[in-house]
Design a protein around this motif. Structure first.
Motif, mmCIF file in Angstrom:
data_model
loop_
_atom_site.group_PDB
_atom_site.id
_atom_site.type_symbol
_atom_site.label_atom_id
_atom_site.label_comp_id
_atom_site.label_asym_id
_atom_site.label_seq_id
_atom_site.Cartn_x
_atom_site.Cartn_y
_atom_site.Cartn_z
ATOM 1 N N ALA A 247 0.828 -1.213 0.000
ATOM 2 C CA ALA A 247 0.000 0.000 0.000
ATOM 3 C C ALA A 247 0.860 1.260 0.000
ATOM 4 C CB ALA A 247 -0.890 0.001 1.232
ATOM 5 N N VAL A 248 0.282 2.335 -0.542
ATOM 6 C CA VAL A 248 0.973 3.628 -0.563
ATOM 7 C C VAL A 248 0.906 4.266 0.834
ATOM 8 C CG1 VAL A 248 0.878 5.943 -1.594
ATOM 9 C CG2 VAL A 248 0.393 3.923 -3.004
ATOM 10 N N ASN A 249 -0.243 4.119 1.480
ATOM 11 C CA ASN A 249 -0.439 4.628 2.843
ATOM 12 C C ASN A 249 -1.697 3.950 3.407
ATOM 13 O OD1 ASN A 249 -2.738 6.031 1.824
ATOM 14 N ND2 ASN A 249 -1.409 7.705 1.180
ATOM 15 N N SER A 250 -2.118 4.327 4.622
ATOM 16 C CA SER A 250 -3.216 3.568 5.235
ATOM 17 C C SER A 250 -4.560 3.817 4.542
ATOM 18 C CB SER A 250 -3.322 3.865 6.738
ATOM 19 O OG SER A 250 -3.640 5.210 6.933
ATOM 20 N N VAL A 251 -4.747 5.001 3.947
ATOM 21 C CA VAL A 251 -6.004 5.267 3.229
ATOM 22 C C VAL A 251 -6.056 4.405 1.957
ATOM 23 C CG1 VAL A 251 -7.377 7.018 2.029
ATOM 24 C CG2 VAL A 251 -6.209 7.608 4.160
ATOM 25 N N ASP A 252 -4.932 4.348 1.259
ATOM 26 C CA ASP A 252 -4.844 3.506 0.060
ATOM 27 C C ASP A 252 -5.113 2.042 0.436
ATOM 28 O OD1 ASP A 252 -3.900 2.978 -2.779
ATOM 29 O OD2 ASP A 252 -2.341 1.882 -1.686
ATOM 30 N N ALA A 253 -4.505 1.614 1.538
ATOM 31 C CA ALA A 253 -4.714 0.227 1.994
ATOM 32 C C ALA A 253 -6.191 -0.014 2.295
ATOM 33 C CB ALA A 253 -3.882 -0.035 3.248
ATOM 34 N N ALA A 254 -6.822 0.976 2.931
ATOM 35 C CA ALA A 254 -8.226 0.824 3.342
ATOM 36 C C ALA A 254 -9.128 0.623 2.129
ATOM 37 C CB ALA A 254 -8.665 2.067 4.114
ATOM 38 N N TYR A 255 -8.965 1.464 1.111
ATOM 39 C CA TYR A 255 -9.838 1.338 -0.064
ATOM 40 C C TYR A 255 -9.555 0.050 -0.837
ATOM 41 C CZ TYR A 255 -11.593 6.098 0.601
ATOM 42 O OH TYR A 255 -12.208 7.213 1.108
ATOM 43 N N ARG A 256 -8.271 -0.289 -0.961
ATOM 44 C CA ARG A 256 -7.948 -1.510 -1.732
ATOM 45 C C ARG A 256 -8.405 -2.756 -0.983
ATOM 46 N NH1 ARG A 256 -1.860 -0.271 -3.297
ATOM 47 N NH2 ARG A 256 -1.875 -2.355 -4.248
ATOM 48 N N LEU A 277 -9.555 13.214 -3.176
ATOM 49 C CA LEU A 277 -10.405 12.520 -4.155
ATOM 50 C C LEU A 277 -9.538 11.922 -5.267
ATOM 51 C CD1 LEU A 277 -13.345 11.905 -5.260
ATOM 52 C CD2 LEU A 277 -12.995 13.907 -6.695
ATOM 53 N N LYS A 278 -8.600 12.731 -5.771
ATOM 54 C CA LYS A 278 -7.743 12.249 -6.871
ATOM 55 C C LYS A 278 -6.916 11.042 -6.410
ATOM 56 C CE LYS A 278 -7.548 16.692 -9.208
ATOM 57 N NZ LYS A 278 -6.814 17.964 -9.386
ATOM 58 N N ALA A 279 -6.365 11.139 -5.188
ATOM 59 C CA ALA A 279 -5.570 10.017 -4.656
ATOM 60 C C ALA A 279 -6.453 8.783 -4.493
ATOM 61 C CB ALA A 279 -4.952 10.412 -3.310
ATOM 62 N N ASN A 280 -7.697 8.991 -4.052
ATOM 63 C CA ASN A 280 -8.586 7.846 -3.821
ATOM 64 C C ASN A 280 -8.963 7.180 -5.144
ATOM 65 O OD1 ASN A 280 -8.332 8.668 -1.204
ATOM 66 N ND2 ASN A 280 -10.396 9.511 -1.009
ATOM 67 N N ILE A 281 -9.177 7.994 -6.170
ATOM 68 C CA ILE A 281 -9.478 7.422 -7.491
ATOM 69 C C ILE A 281 -8.304 6.535 -7.936
ATOM 70 C CG2 ILE A 281 -9.805 8.014 -9.949
ATOM 71 C CD1 ILE A 281 -11.418 10.495 -8.940
ATOM 72 N N GLU A 282 -7.085 7.011 -7.677
ATOM 73 C CA GLU A 282 -5.887 6.207 -8.005
ATOM 74 C C GLU A 282 -5.918 4.870 -7.259
ATOM 75 O OE1 GLU A 282 -2.516 6.875 -9.540
ATOM 76 O OE2 GLU A 282 -4.025 7.888 -10.784
ATOM 77 N N SER A 283 -6.310 4.923 -5.977
ATOM 78 C CA SER A 283 -6.338 3.675 -5.188
ATOM 79 C C SER A 283 -7.242 2.641 -5.837
ATOM 80 C CB SER A 283 -6.833 3.940 -3.760
ATOM 81 O OG SER A 283 -5.895 4.721 -3.067
ATOM 82 N N PHE A 284 -8.347 3.134 -6.431
ATOM 83 C CA PHE A 284 -9.298 2.194 -7.051
ATOM 84 C C PHE A 284 -8.782 1.644 -8.381
ATOM 85 C CE2 PHE A 284 -11.937 3.891 -3.778
ATOM 86 C CZ PHE A 284 -12.808 2.860 -3.458
ATOM 87 N N SER A 285 -7.661 2.193 -8.863
ATOM 88 C CA SER A 285 -7.109 1.628 -10.102
ATOM 89 C C SER A 285 -5.982 0.640 -9.779
ATOM 90 C CB SER A 285 -6.578 2.755 -10.999
ATOM 91 O OG SER A 285 -5.405 3.290 -10.427
ATOM 92 N N ARG A 286 -5.673 0.487 -8.491
ATOM 93 C CA ARG A 286 -4.546 -0.393 -8.116
ATOM 94 C C ARG A 286 -5.028 -1.825 -7.861
ATOM 95 N NH1 ARG A 286 -2.604 4.315 -4.739
ATOM 96 N NH2 ARG A 286 -1.331 5.449 -6.247
ATOM 97 N N PRO A 287 -4.077 -2.764 -7.929
ATOM 98 C CA PRO A 287 -4.446 -4.170 -7.690
ATOM 99 C C PRO A 287 -4.726 -4.434 -6.217
ATOM 100 C CG PRO A 287 -2.073 -3.943 -7.977
ATOM 101 C CD PRO A 287 -2.658 -2.584 -8.242
ATOM 102 N N PRO A 288 -5.175 -5.632 -5.890
ATOM 103 C CA PRO A 288 -5.383 -5.957 -4.471
ATOM 104 C C PRO A 288 -4.081 -5.807 -3.690
ATOM 105 C CG PRO A 288 -6.088 -7.782 -5.900
ATOM 106 C CD PRO A 288 -5.451 -6.770 -6.788
#
Ligand SMILES: NC(=O)c1ccc[n+]([C@@H]2O[C@H](COP(=O)([O-])OP(=O)(O)OC[C@H]3O[C@@H](n4cnc5c(N)ncnc54)[C@H](OP(=O)(O)O)[C@@H]3O)[C@@H](O)[C@H]2O)c1
Length: 310
Positions: A247-256, A277-288
């Motif tokens: 994960a990039v950070n804990s928010v990224d980990a949370a969404y993924r 919002l932009k960072a979160n959209i990126e998280s949704f494009s990342r793999p598990p």
């Protein structure tokens, strides 16, 4: 943006939804201007998000109404909610509904929920509101019925377990996150069996966006015996997730973490900050997250069902 089908509704929805409630209320809760909130929603729509969740109670319906002007209404899925404070007479329910339509500047609601139903009120709320909701659906003003739980007060999903025994619900809004994964056993098997669409709330909330809050909650959980302190680095509880390929950070980990959970259809993301919002959209494009990290998260938090992450 990826899309999925929202259970029996058959609606094609983006896997990430705009949440207009929570602490941020698209900026209304964090003292952003109305223009900023509108720009945030439009950025989400322009990025391919097609589902927006709001509620009478959030006082963000009119912001959504302005933000969606100029977009093809039929391409959007609007989810809003009837607040359960005050009278639930047919007249009041219909008045609330009409007010939501007016604020949203639309003539139908795709998903109309009963908002934050407590287990002890479930039967009463249903018997009072359902005849009016069914009438509105027959008139073509509501497409699908939804129900949301009060995750802070009902982190064990007692109300949804009752609701799952009925056949009213096309969509359920469920609290689920890294800390409280109890919906995996208590809600998702049945929603998947009955083909009920799920909208996930609380994926990040405060625990996963504020390290000091996470530490407080972890202390509480250890005290209650729901966490084993030998499983956790007490100073940096989720730092093991941040590594190359992780994960990039804990928010990224949370969404993924939520996004790849079987049974979790749409993950609602609440922010009032366009960069978030932009960072979160990126998280949704990342793999598990890597398998070993997911397994570790499942093991650490396997007995937790008393907190929402608030
Ligand atoms: N019972 C119910 O019906 C119910 C209850 C709760 C929620 N909901 C719905 O579910 C939606 C999602 O829940 P939520 O709003 O609590 O969303 P969330 O995504 O779990 O958490 C939102 C919190 O995370 C912060 N955040 C978001 N992205 C961030 C980032 N990249 N970096 C740092 N902090 C970040 C936000 O602050 P910033 O503004 O600073 O980004 C906000 O404090 C709500 O908006 C609402 O639509 C329904």
């Amino acid at each position: 943006m990826d899309y999925t089908v929202l259970g029996r509704t058959g609606l094609k929805v983006s896997i990430m939804g705009v949440g207009c409630g929570g602490p941020s209320r698209v900026g209304k809760g964090t003292r952003k201007s109305k223009e900023d909130s509108i720009a945030l929603i439009r950025h989400a729509l322009d990025s391919g998000i097609n589902i927006i969740d709001t509620a009478e109670l959030y006082r963000t319906e009119s912001i959504v109404g302005e933000a969606i002007k100029g977009y093809d209404r039929e391409s959007l899925i609007i989810s809003t909610k009837k607040s359960l404070f005050g009278s639930l007479s047919p007249k009041s329910v219909e008045r609330s509904f009409d007010k939501s339509l007016k604020s949203l500047d639309t003539d139908y609601i795709d998903i109309y929920h009963l908002h934050a139903v407590l287990p002890e009120n479930y039967e009463k709320v249903i018997s009072k509101t359902m005849p009016t909701l069914q009438k509105l659906r027959d008139e073509g003003k509501i497409r699908f019925f939804g129900i949301t739980e009060m995750f802070n007060d009902d982190p064990q999903h007692t109300m949804l377990q009752k609701a799952l025994k009925d056949d009213y619900w096309d969509v359920m809004m469920v609290g689920f996150n890294i800390l409280n994964q109890s919906a995996r056993e208590r809600v998702f098997p049945e929603t998947m069996k009955k083909n009920i669409g799920t909208l996930i709330m609380f994926p990040v909330r405060l625990a996963l966006s504020r390290p000091e809050r996470l530490k407080q909650i972890i202390d509480e959980l250890i005290e209650k015996g729901e966490l084993d302190s030998s499983d956790i680095d007490m100073k940096n509880p989720l730092d093991f997730l941040n590594h190359e390929g992780g994960a990039v950070n804990s928010v990224d980990a949370a969404y993924r973490f939520c996004n790849y959970e079987p049974g979790a259809d749409v993950i609602l993301s609440g922010t009032g900050d366009i960069d978030h919002l932009k960072a979160n959209i990126e998280s949704f494009s990342r793999p598990p997250l890597p398998d070993e990290d997911v397994l570790k998260l499942k093991k650490i938090f396997q007995n937790v069902d008393s907190v929402s992450g608030q």
